[in-house]
Design a protein around this motif. Structure first.
Motif, short mmCIF file in Angstrom:
data_model
loop_
_atom_site.label_atom_id
_atom_site.label_comp_id
_atom_site.label_asym_id
_atom_site.label_seq_id
_atom_site.Cartn_x
_atom_site.Cartn_y
_atom_site.Cartn_z
N ALA A 23 0.85 -1.19 0.00
CA ALA A 23 0.00 0.00 0.00
C ALA A 23 0.88 1.24 0.00
CB ALA A 23 -0.91 0.01 1.22
N SER A 25 1.22 5.36 0.35
CA SER A 25 0.58 6.54 0.93
C SER A 25 1.47 7.75 0.68
CB SER A 25 0.37 6.35 2.43
OG SER A 25 1.61 6.16 3.10
N ASN A 28 -1.65 11.76 -3.80
CA ASN A 28 -3.01 11.66 -4.31
C ASN A 28 -3.02 11.25 -5.78
OD1 ASN A 28 -4.45 12.40 -1.97
ND2 ASN A 28 -3.92 14.55 -2.32
N ASN A 76 -3.91 2.97 -5.23
CA ASN A 76 -2.47 2.78 -5.01
C ASN A 76 -2.14 1.62 -4.09
OD1 ASN A 76 -1.77 4.81 -6.79
ND2 ASN A 76 -1.70 6.38 -5.20
N THR A 77 -2.82 0.52 -4.32
CA THR A 77 -2.47 -0.74 -3.65
C THR A 77 -2.22 -1.78 -4.72
OG1 THR A 77 -4.77 -1.44 -3.44
CG2 THR A 77 -3.84 -0.21 -1.60
#
Length: 117
Positions: A23, A25, A28, A76-77
């Motif tokens: 994942a 982070s 965006n 976005n995983t």
């Protein structure tokens, strides 16, 4: 700055399965490409498989037909389903991504996969 968190490594017997997840982070934007590399003891890091933002994939011959990469429903995983694992698949698996039009590259810290009876 993109941060990557990997999970799912462990010990499995030959012929077994594992699922790795990564994942991202800290951004965006949709990442240009997400993928997995691996490094076995005494060997260079090598490509396992990647998937781009359009869904196109690229895999090492050694894992074709056994490993499947997919981007998750969450933004976005990425997941790596590994089936029919072999002892030679033993390595530290790293999540790798490209962002910003392939101008920025990020790596996860790695997760150990051990295939042994």
């Amino acid at each position: 700055q993109v941060q990557l968190v990997e999970s799912g490594g462990g010990l499995v017997q030959p012929g077994g399965s594992l699922r790795l997840s990564c994942a991202a982070s800290g951004t965006n934007e949709i990442l240009d490409r997400m993928g997995w590399f691996r490094q076995a003891p005494g060997k260079q890091r090598e490509l396992v498989t990647t998937i781009n933002s359009s869904g196109g994939t690229n895999s090492a011959d050694s894992v074709k037909g056994r490993f499947t990469i997919s981007r998750g429903s969450a933004k976005n995983t990425v997941a790596l389903q590994m089936n029919s694992l072999k002892p030679e698949d033993t390595a530290v698996y790293f999540c790798q991504v490209y962002a910003g039009g392939y101008r920025r590259e990020y790596w996860g810290q790695g997760t150990q996969v051990t295939v042994s009876s």
